[in-house]
Motif scaffolding. Structure first.
Motif, PDB file in Angstrom:
ATOM      1  N   LYS A 196       0.839  -1.200   0.000  1.00  0.00           N
ATOM      2  CA  LYS A 196       0.000   0.000   0.000  1.00  0.00           C
ATOM      3  C   LYS A 196       0.875   1.251   0.000  1.00  0.00           C
ATOM      4  O   LYS A 196       1.977   1.267   0.545  1.00  0.00           O
ATOM      5  CB  LYS A 196      -0.945   0.011   1.198  1.00  0.00           C
ATOM      6  CG  LYS A 196      -0.254  -0.030   2.553  1.00  0.00           C
ATOM      7  CD  LYS A 196      -1.268  -0.169   3.670  1.00  0.00           C
ATOM      8  CE  LYS A 196      -0.562  -0.269   5.029  1.00  0.00           C
ATOM      9  NZ  LYS A 196      -1.517  -0.487   6.124  1.00  0.00           N
ATOM     10  N   LEU A 197       0.346   2.277  -0.631  1.00  0.00           N
ATOM     11  CA  LEU A 197       0.989   3.595  -0.665  1.00  0.00           C
ATOM     12  C   LEU A 197       0.134   4.514   0.203  1.00  0.00           C
ATOM     13  O   LEU A 197      -0.982   4.880  -0.160  1.00  0.00           O
ATOM     14  CB  LEU A 197       1.050   4.126  -2.102  1.00  0.00           C
ATOM     15  CG  LEU A 197       1.647   5.525  -2.287  1.00  0.00           C
ATOM     16  CD1 LEU A 197       3.155   5.500  -2.035  1.00  0.00           C
ATOM     17  CD2 LEU A 197       1.359   6.057  -3.691  1.00  0.00           C
ATOM     18  N   ARG A 198       0.656   4.875   1.360  1.00  0.00           N
ATOM     19  CA  ARG A 198      -0.086   5.742   2.285  1.00  0.00           C
ATOM     20  C   ARG A 198       0.091   7.194   1.841  1.00  0.00           C
ATOM     21  O   ARG A 198       1.210   7.699   1.818  1.00  0.00           O
ATOM     22  CB  ARG A 198       0.407   5.546   3.711  1.00  0.00           C
ATOM     23  CG  ARG A 198       0.204   4.106   4.244  1.00  0.00           C
ATOM     24  CD  ARG A 198       0.909   3.922   5.577  1.00  0.00           C
ATOM     25  NE  ARG A 198       2.328   4.254   5.432  1.00  0.00           N
ATOM     26  CZ  ARG A 198       3.118   4.646   6.448  1.00  0.00           C
ATOM     27  NH1 ARG A 198       2.612   4.785   7.666  1.00  0.00           N
ATOM     28  NH2 ARG A 198       4.393   4.908   6.246  1.00  0.00           N
ATOM     29  N   VAL A 199      -1.021   7.839   1.517  1.00  0.00           N
ATOM     30  CA  VAL A 199      -0.987   9.185   0.937  1.00  0.00           C
ATOM     31  C   VAL A 199      -1.644  10.182   1.889  1.00  0.00           C
ATOM     32  O   VAL A 199      -2.852  10.139   2.101  1.00  0.00           O
ATOM     33  CB  VAL A 199      -1.722   9.218  -0.422  1.00  0.00           C
ATOM     34  CG1 VAL A 199      -1.597  10.597  -1.055  1.00  0.00           C
ATOM     35  CG2 VAL A 199      -1.186   8.137  -1.355  1.00  0.00           C
ATOM     36  N   CYS A 200      -0.856  11.074   2.462  1.00  0.00           N
ATOM     37  CA  CYS A 200      -1.432  12.153   3.267  1.00  0.00           C
ATOM     38  C   CYS A 200      -2.053  13.189   2.337  1.00  0.00           C
ATOM     39  O   CYS A 200      -1.416  13.626   1.374  1.00  0.00           O
ATOM     40  CB  CYS A 200      -0.351  12.826   4.113  1.00  0.00           C
ATOM     41  SG  CYS A 200      -0.043  12.026   5.705  1.00  0.00           S
ATOM     42  N   THR A 201      -3.293  13.579   2.612  1.00  0.00           N
ATOM     43  CA  THR A 201      -3.963  14.583   1.787  1.00  0.00           C
ATOM     44  C   THR A 201      -5.020  15.288   2.622  1.00  0.00           C
ATOM     45  O   THR A 201      -5.641  14.669   3.500  1.00  0.00           O
ATOM     46  CB  THR A 201      -4.564  13.943   0.522  1.00  0.00           C
ATOM     47  OG1 THR A 201      -4.903  14.953  -0.419  1.00  0.00           O
ATOM     48  CG2 THR A 201      -5.754  13.063   0.831  1.00  0.00           C
ATOM     49  N   THR A 202      -5.224  16.576   2.359  1.00  0.00           N
ATOM     50  CA  THR A 202      -6.150  17.358   3.191  1.00  0.00           C
ATOM     51  C   THR A 202      -7.616  17.157   2.824  1.00  0.00           C
ATOM     52  O   THR A 202      -8.496  17.375   3.644  1.00  0.00           O
ATOM     53  CB  THR A 202      -5.820  18.861   3.096  1.00  0.00           C
ATOM     54  OG1 THR A 202      -5.988  19.292   1.737  1.00  0.00           O
ATOM     55  CG2 THR A 202      -4.391  19.136   3.549  1.00  0.00           C
ATOM     56  N   GLU A 246      -1.792  -0.657  -3.510  1.00  0.00           N
ATOM     57  CA  GLU A 246      -3.063   0.050  -3.365  1.00  0.00           C
ATOM     58  C   GLU A 246      -2.816   1.410  -2.716  1.00  0.00           C
ATOM     59  O   GLU A 246      -2.000   1.534  -1.793  1.00  0.00           O
ATOM     60  CB  GLU A 246      -4.004  -0.766  -2.487  1.00  0.00           C
ATOM     61  CG  GLU A 246      -5.347  -0.118  -2.218  1.00  0.00           C
ATOM     62  CD  GLU A 246      -6.188  -0.917  -1.236  1.00  0.00           C
ATOM     63  OE1 GLU A 246      -7.270  -0.426  -0.869  1.00  0.00           O
ATOM     64  OE2 GLU A 246      -5.744  -2.013  -0.827  1.00  0.00           O
ATOM     65  N   ALA A 247      -3.506   2.445  -3.200  1.00  0.00           N
ATOM     66  CA  ALA A 247      -3.413   3.769  -2.588  1.00  0.00           C
ATOM     67  C   ALA A 247      -4.320   3.815  -1.362  1.00  0.00           C
ATOM     68  O   ALA A 247      -5.489   3.444  -1.423  1.00  0.00           O
ATOM     69  CB  ALA A 247      -3.814   4.854  -3.579  1.00  0.00           C
ATOM     70  N   GLN A 248      -3.770   4.274  -0.247  1.00  0.00           N
ATOM     71  CA  GLN A 248      -4.537   4.419   0.988  1.00  0.00           C
ATOM     72  C   GLN A 248      -4.426   5.875   1.433  1.00  0.00           C
ATOM     73  O   GLN A 248      -3.336   6.369   1.717  1.00  0.00           O
ATOM     74  CB  GLN A 248      -3.986   3.497   2.078  1.00  0.00           C
ATOM     75  CG  GLN A 248      -4.731   3.573   3.391  1.00  0.00           C
ATOM     76  CD  GLN A 248      -4.098   2.688   4.448  1.00  0.00           C
ATOM     77  OE1 GLN A 248      -3.103   3.044   5.062  1.00  0.00           O
ATOM     78  NE2 GLN A 248      -4.659   1.511   4.644  1.00  0.00           N
ATOM     79  N   PHE A 249      -5.550   6.582   1.483  1.00  0.00           N
ATOM     80  CA  PHE A 249      -5.520   8.009   1.775  1.00  0.00           C
ATOM     81  C   PHE A 249      -5.638   8.261   3.282  1.00  0.00           C
ATOM     82  O   PHE A 249      -6.493   7.693   3.954  1.00  0.00           O
ATOM     83  CB  PHE A 249      -6.627   8.726   1.005  1.00  0.00           C
ATOM     84  CG  PHE A 249      -6.437   8.622  -0.478  1.00  0.00           C
ATOM     85  CD1 PHE A 249      -5.454   9.358  -1.114  1.00  0.00           C
ATOM     86  CD2 PHE A 249      -7.205   7.741  -1.240  1.00  0.00           C
ATOM     87  CE1 PHE A 249      -5.246   9.244  -2.481  1.00  0.00           C
ATOM     88  CE2 PHE A 249      -7.010   7.621  -2.603  1.00  0.00           C
ATOM     89  CZ  PHE A 249      -6.022   8.370  -3.230  1.00  0.00           C
TER      90      PHE A 249
END
Length: 267
Positions: free
Chosen positions: A44-50, A84-87
């Motif tokens: 998984k790709l942990r993506v910080c986003t507002t 997998e992208a994980q936001f």
């Protein structure tokens, strides 16, 4: 033999001292150096986003999904890695602390590249050249052409807290009233409702918001008030991961994927 041994022992001791001094730095950077491998291994790709910054990132809480230019691009990056992208939800005020605490692998969502941020993180190569531009009621467009026009005691400038928008207005404005408004999704309606006169944001955002809010006009978005770049935030020391993301950005632009995604959200 003793005469030869002494310099040898001294040299060995010096080498060991250097190694011991260097050891903490090496250990400290080990996780960042292996970031790419860790992402692939974790699946998984942990993506910080507002999730509050159209057209780059928007969290539709009713549908519980994320939308936007950088959301689509995050999915593309994740697919290229076979994960997998994980936001991971964050705010502009907590973005840097959350990221440096290791809550995510990358931060995406209209993030401006700044030297202050660069002290604590790496950035990918810029994927968008941008800059700050005003947005106001269309009837007032002619009144706010320059910083001098805006920086007056009878002008209320509304701004979301914690990001580069707030930093810009606090650095550039000394006489105008600065109103901090916490909800970046509904902030533009405040201008239409007459509770503020103007907001200064990224030029691409002002262009989108004038479409979403008839009655508001972006002011000279093609000639922003300052130069700016957007990039993706990466862990400090993650050299291999940065090289991968940079190459992915290059290919996304070269193949037309970036333009297709951008146009779908902006035009």
């Amino acid at each position: 033999m003793k005469a030869l041994a002494s310099p040898f022992v001294a040299a060995l001791a010096a080498a060991l001292t250097v190694a011991l001094l260097a050891a903490p730095a090496t250990a400290q950077n080990a996780d960042a150096e292996n970031q790419l491998d860790a992402v692939v291994k974790n699946g998984k790709l942990r993506v910080c986003t507002t999730g509050d910054y159209k057209p780059f990132t928007f969290h539709d809480k009713s549908a519980n999904n994320y939308q936007g230019i950088d959301i689509d691009l995050a999915q593309s990056l994740a697919r290229s890695l076979g994960v997998e992208a994980q936001f991971v939800e964050t705010t502009w005020k907590t973005l840097l602390p959350d990221f440096t605490a290791g809550k995510c692998d990358i931060a995406m969502g209209g993030i401006s590249v700044t030297l202050e941020r660069q002290k604590q993180v790496f950035f990918s190569e810029p994927y968008l050249i941008n800059g700050k531009a005003p947005i106001a009621r269309c009837a007032d467009k002619a009144k706010f052409q320059t910083i001098a026009d805006i920086d007056k005691p009878d002008v209320t400038v509304i701004v979301n807290p914690g990001g580069t928008n707030e930093k810009f207005v606090r650095e550039k404005l000394s006489d105008a009233k600065i109103e901090i408004y916490p909800d970046n999704v509904t902030i533009f309606q405040q201008i239409l409702d007459g509770k503020a006169d103007i907001m200064i944001a990224e030029s691409v955002e002002t262009e989108l918001q004038q479409k979403l809010h008839p009655g508001l006009c972006a002011i000279n978005p093609d000639k922003p008030l300052q130069y700016g770049e957007m990039g993706y935030m990466l862990p400090k020391g993650a050299v291999v991961f940065k090289a991968y993301v940079d190459q992915w950005v290059h290919l996304a632009k070269a193949t037309g994927e970036f333009d297709r995604i951008y146009d779908a959200h902006v035009k």
